[in-house]
Design an enzyme around this catalytic site. Structure first.
Site, short mmCIF file in Angstrom:
data_model
loop_
_atom_site.label_atom_id
_atom_site.label_comp_id
_atom_site.label_asym_id
_atom_site.label_seq_id
_atom_site.Cartn_x
_atom_site.Cartn_y
_atom_site.Cartn_z
N ASP A 93 6.40 21.85 21.00
CA ASP A 93 7.53 22.38 20.22
C ASP A 93 8.69 21.21 20.56
O ASP A 93 8.92 21.03 21.74
CB ASP A 93 7.95 23.68 20.83
CG ASP A 93 9.12 24.21 19.74
OD1 ASP A 93 9.04 23.85 18.64
OD2 ASP A 93 9.79 25.09 20.40
N ASN A 268 8.47 30.82 14.95
CA ASN A 268 8.33 30.51 15.83
C ASN A 268 9.31 31.70 16.73
O ASN A 268 10.48 32.00 16.43
CB ASN A 268 9.07 29.22 16.30
CG ASN A 268 8.36 28.10 16.06
OD1 ASN A 268 7.35 28.18 15.21
ND2 ASN A 268 8.85 26.76 16.60
#
Length: 293
Positions: A93, A268
């Protein structure tokens, strides 16, 4: 060893797209992980939901665990020890190019290259360079278009700059990336400010329409960052045990659902996990005085 346990990201997102085309809007949850017990907790949540899922590690999490190989092995151990049988992917990420390169040989099934601070052509070129390294290894690549407000580790922006829907098909074509995090008004962190109930879901809709018009939607996917809901019961619990969180707000669930219906295929979640952990620890320390000694 981790390649035998952790699968790629694209088949999950394609399954969500196919479900959406059949009238059941769907997205895959992507949850940030920093340590072993958190990984087991996320996997247990996925098991209860009977859902595939993505565990993602930031550059900070990789450093905390001693490198991406260590965190990949940690996730593999959590999958095997819990006998988890549903599809799982490990994703980098908000990586830069060095971090992405390091993850390519460390068991990750997907990497994100966040160079959205660069101008458009430089963003495309940097993303394409990582794609050319990742795709031969069967690893997917996510990029970002536009700027999200808020702070996540060393990624910060004072305001949101929406993604330009007209550039989305071109970005996919030129960069070769698989997923694109589009800025449409979500924000990193718990202090997201006012107006989140008026997210620019029309930006998602326009981006997705471009994908379908160019017949890209079965192999290219839109993703949403900064999508924690920030449950108010967790904020109250944290504050009741000495916390001082003020004006902490998240994305209303109906807005997340609207974005998924408009074309988002990955959502997310990081802040919500941190809030849950913080609330649990604050309660525990309050109920067990002196244990920290």
């Amino acid at each position: 060893m981790s390649e035998n346990v952790l699968g790629p990201i694209v088949p999950m997102l394609r399954a969500a797209e196919l479900a959406s085309l059949r009238g059941r809007p769907a997205a895959i949850g992507a949850f940030n992980v920093n340590f072993y017990s958190q990984a087991e907790g996320i996997l247990e949540g996925l098991r209860r939901a009977n859902a595939p899922g993505i565990l993602q590690a930031s550059r900070g999490a990789n450093k905390f665990q001693g490198g991406p190989g260590k965190i990949a092995q940690m996730v593999v151990d959590a999958v095997r020890n819990s006998k988890h049988s549903l599809p799982v992917c490990l994703h980098l990420d908000h990586g830069d190019e060095p971090a992405a390169r390091e993850c390519l040989d460390s068991g990750f099934g997907s990497v994100m290259l966040d160079v959205s601070k660069l101008d458009y052509d430089a963003n495309v070129a940097a993303t394409r360079a990582v794609v050319q390294l990742a795709h031969p290894k069967g690893i997917s690549v996510e990029a970002e278009l536009g700027h999200l407000a808020g702070v996540e580790e060393d990624v910060s922006s004072a305001k949101t700059t929406y993604a330009d829907p007209f550039l989305v098909p071109n970005f996919f074509d030129k960069s070769g990336c698989d997923c694109l995090a589009i800025a449409y008004g979500t924000s990193h962190g718990p202090n997201k400010g006012a107006g989140l109930e008026k997210l620019a879901v029309h930006i998602v809709d326009a981006c997705y329409r471009g994908l379908t018009a160019h017949r890209q939607n079965l192999s290219h996917f839109l993703v949403s960052h900064g999508s924690s809901t920030v449950p108010q019961e967790l904020i109250k619990e944290i504050n009741s045990f000495g916390g001082q969180m003020k004006d902490a707000r998240g994305i209303p669930m109906d807005r997340i659902q609207a974005a998924i219906a408009a074309g988002i295929r990955k959502v997310n979640i990081d802040t919500d996990l941190r809030l849950g952990i913080t609330a649990t620890f604050r309660r525990y320390f309050a109920e067990h005085p002196g244990i920290e000694k």
